[in-house]
Each structure stands twice: as C-alpha cells, then as structure tokens.
Write an enzyme that holds these catalytic residues in place. Sequence first.
Site, PDB file in Angstrom:
ATOM      1  N   HIS A  66     -13.298 -12.355 -27.304  1.00  0.00           N
ATOM      2  CA  HIS A  66     -14.232 -12.452 -26.178  1.00  0.00           C
ATOM      3  C   HIS A  66     -14.731 -11.057 -25.833  1.00  0.00           C
ATOM      4  CE1 HIS A  66     -13.754 -16.753 -25.328  1.00  0.00           C
ATOM      5  NE2 HIS A  66     -12.520 -16.570 -25.771  1.00  0.00           N
ATOM      6  N   HIS A  95      -9.880 -15.924 -32.750  1.00  0.00           N
ATOM      7  CA  HIS A  95     -10.911 -16.807 -33.319  1.00  0.00           C
ATOM      8  C   HIS A  95     -12.121 -16.019 -33.837  1.00  0.00           C
ATOM      9  CE1 HIS A  95     -12.402 -16.633 -29.196  1.00  0.00           C
ATOM     10  NE2 HIS A  95     -11.570 -17.550 -28.765  1.00  0.00           N
ATOM     11  N   ARG A 105     -27.031  -2.937 -39.067  1.00  0.00           N
ATOM     12  CA  ARG A 105     -26.940  -1.623 -38.430  1.00  0.00           C
ATOM     13  C   ARG A 105     -25.902  -1.588 -37.318  1.00  0.00           C
ATOM     14  NH1 ARG A 105     -32.765  -1.829 -38.969  1.00  0.00           N
ATOM     15  NH2 ARG A 105     -33.430  -0.400 -40.623  1.00  0.00           N
ATOM     16  N   ASP A 151     -12.731 -26.129 -37.904  1.00  0.00           N
ATOM     17  CA  ASP A 151     -12.985 -27.513 -37.506  1.00  0.00           C
ATOM     18  C   ASP A 151     -14.383 -27.993 -37.851  1.00  0.00           C
ATOM     19  OD1 ASP A 151     -14.467 -26.070 -35.666  1.00  0.00           O
ATOM     20  OD2 ASP A 151     -13.633 -27.061 -33.892  1.00  0.00           O
ATOM     21  N   ASP A 205      -6.702 -23.501 -31.460  1.00  0.00           N
ATOM     22  CA  ASP A 205      -7.341 -23.320 -30.148  1.00  0.00           C
ATOM     23  C   ASP A 205      -7.428 -24.672 -29.439  1.00  0.00           C
ATOM     24  OD1 ASP A 205      -8.450 -21.880 -28.070  1.00  0.00           O
ATOM     25  OD2 ASP A 205     -10.483 -21.898 -28.891  1.00  0.00           O
ATOM     26  N   LEU A 258     -18.969 -24.638 -26.452  1.00  0.00           N
ATOM     27  CA  LEU A 258     -17.681 -25.084 -26.981  1.00  0.00           C
ATOM     28  C   LEU A 258     -16.564 -24.598 -26.068  1.00  0.00           C
ATOM     29  CD1 LEU A 258     -18.136 -24.392 -30.812  1.00  0.00           C
ATOM     30  CD2 LEU A 258     -17.948 -26.631 -29.713  1.00  0.00           C
ATOM     31  N   ALA A 259     -15.607 -25.478 -25.796  1.00  0.00           N
ATOM     32  CA  ALA A 259     -14.516 -25.169 -24.878  1.00  0.00           C
ATOM     33  C   ALA A 259     -13.192 -25.483 -25.565  1.00  0.00           C
ATOM     34  CB  ALA A 259     -14.660 -25.970 -23.583  1.00  0.00           C
ATOM     35  N   GLY A 260     -12.726 -24.543 -26.404  1.00  0.00           N
ATOM     36  CA  GLY A 260     -11.545 -24.827 -27.200  1.00  0.00           C
ATOM     37  C   GLY A 260     -11.882 -25.859 -28.257  1.00  0.00           C
TER      38      GLY A 260
END
Length: 387
Positions: free
Chosen positions: A195, A216, A227, A248, A275, A308-310
């Site tokens: 993140h 991840h 660059r 996945d 995850d 996407l949330a997990g």
Amino acid sequence: MTNRIAFLSDELFDGARRLTDAAILVEDGRVLAILAPGELPEDARRIEMSGGLLAPGFVDLQVNGGGGALLNSALTVDGVRTICRAHARYGTTALLPTLITDTPAVTQAAINAVREAIDAGVPGCLGIHIEGPHLSVARKGAHDPALIRPMDEADIERLTTTGIDHVLTTVAAETVPPAQIARLTAGGVHVAIGHSDASYEVASAAFAAGARGITHLFNAMSQLGHRLPGVVGAALDSPDAWCGLIADGFHVHPAAIANALRAKRAPGRVYLVTDAMSTVGSALTQFELNGRVIQRAGGKLTLEDGTLAGSDLDMIGAIRFMTRVVGLSLDETLRMATLYPAQFLGIDRTHGRIAPGSRADFVWLGDDLSAKDVYIGGVRQTFEPLA
C-alpha cells in the site's frame, strides 16, 4: 503402546522433490524419518494413502478472515480458531491472522487475541500480520483512509513487545522511514512494503534498512514504468525481497505473474497468499469492514465503488490457478504455498517441508487438486459440511 504413526503414500512431495512408495514416520506431532515401507517399525500404526499426492501443509502469511470471522471484529481466541479452521479445510496448516488498518486499541486487542490463541495451542496459528495503518492514502485500496496515519513511538513499542514469535507488519516505504524500519527489524519484526506509492529509490532504501517483504505484489503500489520503476520495480530488482502474490485471476493478470516469476529468477522469492476475508469457508454473501459493506459475487469481493477488498480465495484455489492458468509446474507451485513462505518467515526447519524434525503438517491432494485430507501435528482434521 507406541504413538508412532506411519503415513504411506504412493507419491510424496517433501518440499524439494518427489518420492514414490515412501512412508513418513511420525511421533508426537513431528516427523522422525522418511523411509521405504519395508523399513518401518512393526509397532507403528499405519495410515495408507492410495493415489493422489501427499505434500507439506500450506503456509499462508496473509489471512484476514475465514469461516464467517474477520480478525478486525473477531478479537478473541475463538475468532482466531474459526479463521484457522476455515483455512485448514483447504490445506492451510499454518497461517498469520491478519489485521487490516484499524485503531491502536483494536490493534492491541488483535495482538492479545493471537497471543492467547498461540498459548492455547490453536492449531495453525503461527503469529500475526498487522497490515497498516502506516500506509499511503494514495494506495489505500480497501483500507479506511481515516485510520491511516504515520508511525509513532507507541506503535514501535507495540509491535516489538507483542510476546508473539512471528510478527509481520506491512508499511508504506514513504510513510515509515528507514530508521523506523531498522528499529522494527532489530526488534524481531518482519517488515513488508505494501500500500505504497513510493519511488524505486525510496522502496530500495526500505529494503536496505531491513524490509524483506512485499505485500501482494502489483496490488496497491506504484507500478513498473520505464522511467519510474516504482515499488514493483524495486521488488523485482531486489534479490532479497520476498513477494507475496494473490493468484485468483482478479488481482493480477496471469501474464504479469509469469513475468514476475521470470524477473525474480526462480526458485525462491515469490510466494502465494490468499488475502482471504471472512467469506472463505462460509456461505456469507456480504460483510462489513470498518463500517463499509463488502459484497461477494463472482469469486471476488468489492466495495460499493468496485474496489477489490481482499479476496474470496483459498490456498488450494490459488494452486489450481497457478498450474492451470499460469502454467507453472505443480512442484514449483507447491513450493510457493509451502517452502517459500516458511523461508521468508524463518520457520522452514519446522514448516513448509516434510523432513526429520519438521511438524507433521500434511495435505493429501487428489488428482483433481482437491484437499482430500489434512493433518496438523499428525492429527487428522475433520470438518462440518459447508452450509
């Protein structure tokens, strides 16, 4: 009466190579030896496994939930036990329950729950992964931006005094500077970059300070440009960076996975993670995270805006995807689910392989790559049918 058990398999993968007509001799939850069937002691109880493949149990270093429980809201020993059991059904015999960005009070409660679960001997609970809150708002993904913040002295103290042997934390390289990373690693914490919107140079400095992981790979981080190589470029370029990967079909394109494997000069430093959220091993169609509803549909989990949330992924599903879609050999894929995460965490003498001294954690795979049977510490796991 002897408590020695012999597991006899037509074909065995020990983490390095395949053996045929091999037997694993187990005592008190540990592997004593790998023998030919004719070499087994007469007093050993025999368990015959005909067909399929016997392999080490899977090791998953990023598991947010399972069985209807999410660590952020199931801050108890029973909550941790539910998560571990949900993933054991799919061959995962050791995992890190993972806390997503939350308040300091919830973080401490999660640490307490995991420590108590380990003390209580909850099968499969290795330690804890604390993902955030010291992340980049620009690369927040499903993390609540209102809870993302810099790291302070109290955070360092909390992470380095958990009383848990295996602690992994995900931080953004531009948010947590090298001096703080060095203090965490000196305190026994495994540090991963994720993140993060950091430049190649900033990410590389984080690795030089002691960060050894990537959370991840490709997801929620600055990408590889010609660059501006970003975090992805630094991860692929560093010979010491271990990269978790969600396989996945939604998080990373198969071609990107294949390119990453070539770039990391296999074997070794790309390992599978799920995850997974609370939906795995459950019939849930939606759940809440930090007050936001996450929907389950079509094999993926998303916020209302489509982020996407997990994942809704179990480890055996990741193995099928890697072999059937990406085209990786089954043996190397199994290493990505067993030996490599164990090596990253420094537990490969006891986990991720089948060898004298290792834990008797096995998964018996069917020819269709299903988990036919799972053993943790030599004990066969039983599961209720899913609703």
